[in-house]
Design a protein around this motif. Structure first.
Motif, PDB file in Angstrom:
ATOM      1  N   ARG A   1      -3.337  -3.642  12.617  1.00  0.00           N
ATOM      2  CA  ARG A   1      -4.168  -3.928  11.441  1.00  0.00           C
ATOM      3  C   ARG A   1      -4.371  -2.673  10.589  1.00  0.00           C
ATOM      4  N   LEU A   2      -4.543  -1.547  11.234  1.00  0.00           N
ATOM      5  CA  LEU A   2      -4.644  -0.306  10.468  1.00  0.00           C
ATOM      6  C   LEU A   2      -3.361  -0.065   9.690  1.00  0.00           C
ATOM      7  N   ASP A   3      -2.225  -0.345  10.321  1.00  0.00           N
ATOM      8  CA  ASP A   3      -0.962  -0.182   9.614  1.00  0.00           C
ATOM      9  C   ASP A   3      -0.811  -1.192   8.485  1.00  0.00           C
ATOM     10  N   CYS A   4      -1.448  -2.360   8.600  1.00  0.00           N
ATOM     11  CA  CYS A   4      -1.453  -3.307   7.477  1.00  0.00           C
ATOM     12  C   CYS A   4      -2.156  -2.700   6.268  1.00  0.00           C
ATOM     13  N   VAL A   5      -3.283  -2.040   6.503  1.00  0.00           N
ATOM     14  CA  VAL A   5      -4.009  -1.396   5.405  1.00  0.00           C
ATOM     15  C   VAL A   5      -3.163  -0.272   4.814  1.00  0.00           C
ATOM     16  N   LEU A   6      -2.563   0.538   5.681  1.00  0.00           N
ATOM     17  CA  LEU A   6      -1.697   1.620   5.211  1.00  0.00           C
ATOM     18  C   LEU A   6      -0.494   1.061   4.457  1.00  0.00           C
ATOM     19  N   GLY A   7       0.098  -0.022   4.987  1.00  0.00           N
ATOM     20  CA  GLY A   7       1.257  -0.612   4.334  1.00  0.00           C
ATOM     21  C   GLY A   7       0.918  -1.210   2.981  1.00  0.00           C
TER      22      GLY A   7
ATOM     23  N   LEU B   1      -3.062   0.973 -16.663  1.00  0.00           N
ATOM     24  CA  LEU B   1      -2.549   1.991 -15.743  1.00  0.00           C
ATOM     25  C   LEU B   1      -3.695   2.701 -15.022  1.00  0.00           C
ATOM     26  N   ALA B   2      -4.773   2.944 -15.755  1.00  0.00           N
ATOM     27  CA  ALA B   2      -5.926   3.606 -15.134  1.00  0.00           C
ATOM     28  C   ALA B   2      -6.549   2.726 -14.064  1.00  0.00           C
ATOM     29  N   ASP B   3      -6.627   1.422 -14.312  1.00  0.00           N
ATOM     30  CA  ASP B   3      -7.200   0.497 -13.338  1.00  0.00           C
ATOM     31  C   ASP B   3      -6.323   0.412 -12.097  1.00  0.00           C
ATOM     32  N   LEU B   4      -4.999   0.410 -12.285  1.00  0.00           N
ATOM     33  CA  LEU B   4      -4.088   0.440 -11.143  1.00  0.00           C
ATOM     34  C   LEU B   4      -4.276   1.720 -10.344  1.00  0.00           C
ATOM     35  N   THR B   5      -4.515   2.813 -11.041  1.00  0.00           N
ATOM     36  CA  THR B   5      -4.759   4.097 -10.377  1.00  0.00           C
ATOM     37  C   THR B   5      -6.020   4.046  -9.526  1.00  0.00           C
ATOM     38  N   VAL B   6      -7.084   3.484 -10.085  1.00  0.00           N
ATOM     39  CA  VAL B   6      -8.338   3.351  -9.336  1.00  0.00           C
ATOM     40  C   VAL B   6      -8.112   2.548  -8.072  1.00  0.00           C
ATOM     41  N   GLU B   7      -7.375   1.443  -8.193  1.00  0.00           N
ATOM     42  CA  GLU B   7      -7.116   0.586  -7.032  1.00  0.00           C
ATOM     43  C   GLU B   7      -6.317   1.327  -5.964  1.00  0.00           C
ATOM     44  N   SER B   8      -5.287   2.039  -6.390  1.00  0.00           N
ATOM     45  CA  SER B   8      -4.437   2.755  -5.445  1.00  0.00           C
ATOM     46  C   SER B   8      -5.186   3.882  -4.754  1.00  0.00           C
ATOM     47  N   ASP B   9      -5.893   4.687  -5.513  1.00  0.00           N
ATOM     48  CA  ASP B   9      -6.619   5.821  -4.932  1.00  0.00           C
ATOM     49  C   ASP B   9      -7.703   5.345  -3.960  1.00  0.00           C
ATOM     50  N   ALA B  10      -8.394   4.283  -4.315  1.00  0.00           N
ATOM     51  CA  ALA B  10      -9.436   3.768  -3.433  1.00  0.00           C
ATOM     52  C   ALA B  10      -8.835   3.211  -2.146  1.00  0.00           C
ATOM     53  N   ALA B  11      -7.663   2.591  -2.251  1.00  0.00           N
ATOM     54  CA  ALA B  11      -7.019   2.006  -1.071  1.00  0.00           C
ATOM     55  C   ALA B  11      -6.604   3.085  -0.079  1.00  0.00           C
ATOM     56  N   ILE B  12      -5.974   4.152  -0.555  1.00  0.00           N
ATOM     57  CA  ILE B  12      -5.513   5.179   0.393  1.00  0.00           C
ATOM     58  C   ILE B  12      -6.684   6.010   0.901  1.00  0.00           C
ATOM     59  N   ALA B  13      -7.711   6.204   0.087  1.00  0.00           N
ATOM     60  CA  ALA B  13      -8.892   6.922   0.572  1.00  0.00           C
ATOM     61  C   ALA B  13      -9.518   6.176   1.747  1.00  0.00           C
ATOM     62  N   LEU B  14      -9.629   4.850   1.631  1.00  0.00           N
ATOM     63  CA  LEU B  14     -10.206   4.048   2.702  1.00  0.00           C
ATOM     64  C   LEU B  14      -9.280   4.026   3.917  1.00  0.00           C
ATOM     65  N   ALA B  15      -7.993   3.869   3.688  1.00  0.00           N
ATOM     66  CA  ALA B  15      -7.044   3.818   4.800  1.00  0.00           C
ATOM     67  C   ALA B  15      -7.075   5.106   5.617  1.00  0.00           C
ATOM     68  N   MET B  16      -7.160   6.240   4.952  1.00  0.00           N
ATOM     69  CA  MET B  16      -7.175   7.508   5.679  1.00  0.00           C
ATOM     70  C   MET B  16      -8.502   7.708   6.418  1.00  0.00           C
ATOM     71  N   ARG B  17      -9.592   7.184   5.878  1.00  0.00           N
ATOM     72  CA  ARG B  17     -10.863   7.279   6.602  1.00  0.00           C
ATOM     73  C   ARG B  17     -10.804   6.432   7.867  1.00  0.00           C
ATOM     74  N   LEU B  18     -10.164   5.278   7.792  1.00  0.00           N
ATOM     75  CA  LEU B  18      -9.985   4.452   8.983  1.00  0.00           C
ATOM     76  C   LEU B  18      -9.100   5.168  10.006  1.00  0.00           C
ATOM     77  N   ALA B  19      -8.063   5.826   9.522  1.00  0.00           N
ATOM     78  CA  ALA B  19      -7.172   6.567  10.428  1.00  0.00           C
ATOM     79  C   ALA B  19      -7.926   7.691  11.119  1.00  0.00           C
ATOM     80  N   LEU B  20      -8.801   8.364  10.386  1.00  0.00           N
ATOM     81  CA  LEU B  20      -9.618   9.414  10.995  1.00  0.00           C
ATOM     82  C   LEU B  20     -10.538   8.822  12.062  1.00  0.00           C
ATOM     83  N   ALA B  21     -11.156   7.685  11.752  1.00  0.00           N
ATOM     84  CA  ALA B  21     -12.039   7.044  12.724  1.00  0.00           C
ATOM     85  C   ALA B  21     -11.264   6.647  13.978  1.00  0.00           C
TER      86      ALA B  21
END
Length: 564
Positions: A312-318, A354-374
């Protein structure tokens, strides 16, 4: 006699017109540095003390962005796997043939340790966090082959419920040697693992499975049944579920038995899927297949849930990787394509998209990496991080993966008609997008898992709120969202499961962006993700720093000796 001329040059000489001149098209999006235009990933790694991994990840990213890698990704999907049930003589073989590009991708993924290398006893601190970042970068090349990589990674914690089996198979699973082909596992330089749980009558309700396992005198079991979805059927070993006298139990099945004979595992057919074409997903029949129990009999769901959690973590990363790839293609196209007298990236209507897509992408990887740290911390014995993960992971899997198809559709549209053509690669990204939301539990299943976690351990809500409290006071909009979340947590019910999962994920993303992201990124997220009724992307409040947001994520492509 005058020689006959052919093609557009001849047409130009005869008529005075040039019929085919290529202009106003972007260069190929290859040979750039993904880390240089992915500040959210770099910021997260630095925030978690993982700076030392950046040079290695930079090299992996450059390989992933190379023309060679992108071409192998295309070919692996252009020529999908083929099933051969019998050889020319009529012998049952049950083998799947992959294109050479699949093997090229797999060899590099395994060589970089993206499968199970992080589980090695001598792995350095932060190895799982490093692996998560690398998995995210490499998945942008081609997501299909990431499935067997992910399952191999996830098999190790489940296998450790049976120390003898772990000792036997784990060294091969951790090996950085890619060794394809069906042979007895002890004779191979490297192994890959798969998972086979669902059946046609039950789907996610694995307790409804009808596959049975009968004990043999030597401690092994004989399995009979039919599995509805099994990806990467050419892997070496599989974790599967079957009914025993004690209840649903977990078993390890090798494709090739210790005596060198093929296990009685028949491939009925390969699935014709919407996307994920490079990866073979099969229906399997166990016609007396031999397996060994993993963990306690009757506790199979508990055992295999370790594998599900990791995948599931890899689903978020993927999903984050797929969104990032789509964003890269969109901003790259807009940077070079002109319309109505200006570059698309400078058009007032396009820039907010493009800015909205950027917000979505940055928020997704920020959350995914926090889960990976946990996950990394939890494996080190941190109980509070483990509690956070039990609640945040299903919520994040629900929301990030659910957003991917919407974001990819918008990214595709940034290329206009060009994005709808297979040659652009965007249709492949779009077809891949729904998979991460379905795999390892579709939307309702993961949302309900949030409720199950709360019901089983009400105190885990404290771990979530403690994480969010670190950002309370930084922005009134965030504070209001957290207050709303507290109300949802107090009155959690099945009809509101999706709302609760979404609110948890959004609050976590906002908390991270407030602490890690630049002001303009956090401001854009808070202005658009809470308390605002929007039906489409690209509707942003006035005054947001949209140009700065897009500039941060735009790839710098090298053409010849110039960086464009």
């Amino acid at each position: 006699m005058t020689a006959v001329q052919h093609g557009s040059d001849a047409a130009a000489e005869v008529t005075g017109f040039t019929t085919h001149e290529v202009r106003n098209q972007p260069p190929r999006l290859v040979d750039y540095h993904p880390l240089d235009c992915d500040p959210a990933l770099v910021t997260a790694l630095r925030a978690y003390g993982a700076d030392e991994w950046l040079p290695e990840l930079g090299e992996l990213g450059r390989t992933a962005a190379s023309a060679e890698a992108r071409e192998h990704g295309r070919l692996a999907n252009e020529f999908p796997p083929r099933l051969y049930t019998h050889d020319r003589y009529g012998n049952r073989v049950d083998e799947v043939e992959f294109h050479p590009s699949w093997h090229w991708l797999m060899e590099r993924a395994v060589g970089h340790g993206l499968h199970a290398a992080a589980w090695a006893p001598d792995a350095p601190a932060g190895a799982h966090l490093r692996r998560a970042a690398a998995f995210y970068l490499w998945s942008q090349v081609e997501p299909g082959h990431a499935c067997p990589i992910s399952m191999t990674y996830a098999a190790v914690p489940a296998l450790r419920y049976s120390p003898e089996l772990a000792a036997q198979f784990e060294p091969g699973l951790r090996s950085r040697v890619y060794d394809p082909g069906l042979r007895e596992p002890s004779g191979k330089a490297g192994l890959l693992a798969g998972m086979s749980m669902t059946e046609k009558q039950g789907g996610s309700d694995v307790r409804a499975n009808t596959t049975t396992a009968s004990a043999n005198a030597d401690g092994s079991y004989r399995l009979v049944g039919h599995k509805w979805f099994t990806s990467a059927p050419m892997n070496d070993v599989f974790l599967t579920l079957a009914q025993t006298e004690q209840g649903v139990s977990c078993f390890l099945l090798p494709r090739v038995l210790p005596d060198g004979s093929r296990n009685a595992l028949r491939i009925a057919r390969l699935k014709d899927k919407l996307g994920n074409k490079s990866n073979a997903s099969a229906e399997l029949e166990y016609t007396g297949a031999i397996g060994w129990p993993v963990g306690e009999l009757g506790r199979g769901v508990r055992t295999i849930i370790e594998m599900v959690s990791a995948t599931r973590l890899d689903c978020v990363l993927g999903a984050a990787a797929n969104v990032r790839h789509g964003l890269s293609e969109a901003v790259h196209h807009a940077r070079y394509r002109s319309a109505f007298g200006a570059k698309l990236i400078d058009q007032p209507a396009m820039l907010p998209v493009l800015a909205d897509l950027t917000v979505e992408s940055d928020a997704a990887i920020a959350l995914a990496m926090r889960l990976a740290l946990a996950a990394d911390n939890a494996r080190g014995g941190d109980a509070s991080e483990a509690a956070l993960l039990r609640l945040a992971l299903p919520a994040s899997k629900y929301y990030v993966c659910k957003r991917a198809p919407i974001v990819l559709a918008e990214a595709l549209e940034c290329l206009g008609g060009n994005g709808y053509v297979e040659e652009s690669g965007m249709p492949r990204l779009y077809r891949e997008a729904p998979l991460m939301s379905i795999w390892e539990g579709s939307g309702n299943v993961t949302a309900l898992d949030v409720l199950r976690a709360l019901a089983k351990e009400p105190a885990i809500a404290d771990a979530l709120l403690s994480e969010l409290d670190a950002s309370v006071g930084l922005d009134a909009r965030f504070d209001a969202a957290v207050a709303e979340l507290r109300t949802e947590l107090a009155g959690a019910e099945q009809a509101r499961a999706r709302k609760l999962a979404e609110q948890i994920a959004l609050c976590l993303q906002a908390a991270l962006l407030l602490r890690q992201g630049p002001t303009e990124l956090a401001d854009a997220f808070l202005a658009t993700r809470f308390g605002t009724a929007r039906n489409t992307l690209g509707i942003l409040p006035r005054g947001l720093a949209v140009t700065e947001l897009v500039d941060r994520v735009t790839p710098q492509v090298t053409v010849g000796e110039r960086v464009l």
